[in-house]
Enzyme design. Structure first.
Site, short mmCIF file in Angstrom:
data_model
loop_
_atom_site.label_atom_id
_atom_site.label_comp_id
_atom_site.label_asym_id
_atom_site.label_seq_id
_atom_site.Cartn_x
_atom_site.Cartn_y
_atom_site.Cartn_z
N VAL A 224 0.73 -1.19 0.17
CA VAL A 224 0.00 -0.05 0.13
C VAL A 224 0.99 1.22 0.08
O VAL A 224 0.53 2.22 -0.52
CB VAL A 224 -0.86 -0.06 1.12
CG1 VAL A 224 -1.75 1.20 1.24
CG2 VAL A 224 -1.81 -1.33 1.17
N ALA B 140 1.90 1.79 -3.58
CA ALA B 140 0.90 2.27 -4.33
C ALA B 140 0.60 3.75 -4.09
O ALA B 140 0.13 4.43 -5.09
CB ALA B 140 -0.45 1.45 -3.84
N GLU B 141 0.49 4.00 -2.68
CA GLU B 141 0.20 5.50 -2.76
C GLU B 141 1.39 6.43 -2.77
O GLU B 141 1.04 7.53 -3.27
CB GLU B 141 0.07 5.70 -0.94
CG GLU B 141 -0.46 7.05 -0.65
CD GLU B 141 -1.29 6.94 0.53
OE1 GLU B 141 -1.67 8.29 0.93
OE2 GLU B 141 -1.44 6.23 1.29
N THR B 142 2.67 6.08 -2.93
CA THR B 142 3.85 6.64 -3.32
C THR B 142 3.56 7.09 -4.80
O THR B 142 3.48 8.16 -5.05
CB THR B 142 4.95 5.90 -3.13
OG1 THR B 142 5.12 5.61 -1.54
CG2 THR B 142 6.14 6.62 -3.64
N SER C 251 0.25 9.24 -5.50
CA SER C 251 0.22 10.76 -4.77
C SER C 251 1.35 11.45 -5.70
O SER C 251 1.15 12.63 -6.10
CB SER C 251 0.78 10.52 -3.33
OG SER C 251 -0.11 9.73 -2.64
#
Length: 152
Positions: free
Chosen positions: A69, A72-74, A77
């Site tokens: 996660v 993925a968020e890196t 964003s």
């Protein structure tokens, strides 16, 4: 692996100062550095990064779902911030993840593909695969785009 001379990382396709090399240098002292996440391709439409399994596992020796996660968020964003542009900021609004299989060794690769981009919302589909191309995790991230606070 994509080099910084590819068109997807060419400064002509990025907001001012957002080349692949400048983005890599921003990782110093952050979670990206701690987890050894390496950006290899960066554009508002597609982002790719790698992350080792070693050091990012849960106590049973498997890649930690939270590490997937974070990867993925890196990617989502950063892509949202590139889309937002100068004077605007991207903040995470929603993220989900489905974990398909375990990874115990090697490196995983996250590929974020733009799903939708508007003035206030950006969404990415992120697929994380192992070295054999098997899907480890599928994630979707949505970011809210706002004007930066005065003086920020």
């Amino acid at each position: 692996m994509t080099s910084s001379t590819d068109s997807s990382t060419d400064s002509a396709t990025q907001p001012t100062g957002q080349t692949l090399e400048s983005m890599r240098s921003m990782a110093a002292g952050t979670l990206l550095e701690r987890m050894h996440i390496e950006l290899t391709e960066v554009s508002p439409e597609r982002l790719v990064a790698t992350m080792p399994v070693a050091g990012n596992t849960q106590p049973y020796g498997l890649l930690h779902g939270g590490a997937s996660v974070v990867l993925a968020e890196t990617l989502g964003s950063i892509g949202a911030q590139l889309h937002a542009g100068v004077g605007r900021v991207a903040v995470g609004l929603d993220i989900n993840a489905t974990h398909h299989r375990a990874a115990r060794t090697g490196t995983v690769t996250g590929t974020a593909t733009l799903l939708s981009a508007g003035r206030t919302l950006v969404s990415y589909d992120v697929v994380i695969t192992d070295a054999d191309g098997r899907r480890i995790c599928t994630s979707r991230i949505t970011c809210l785009l706002r004007d930066a606070a005065p003086g920020a």
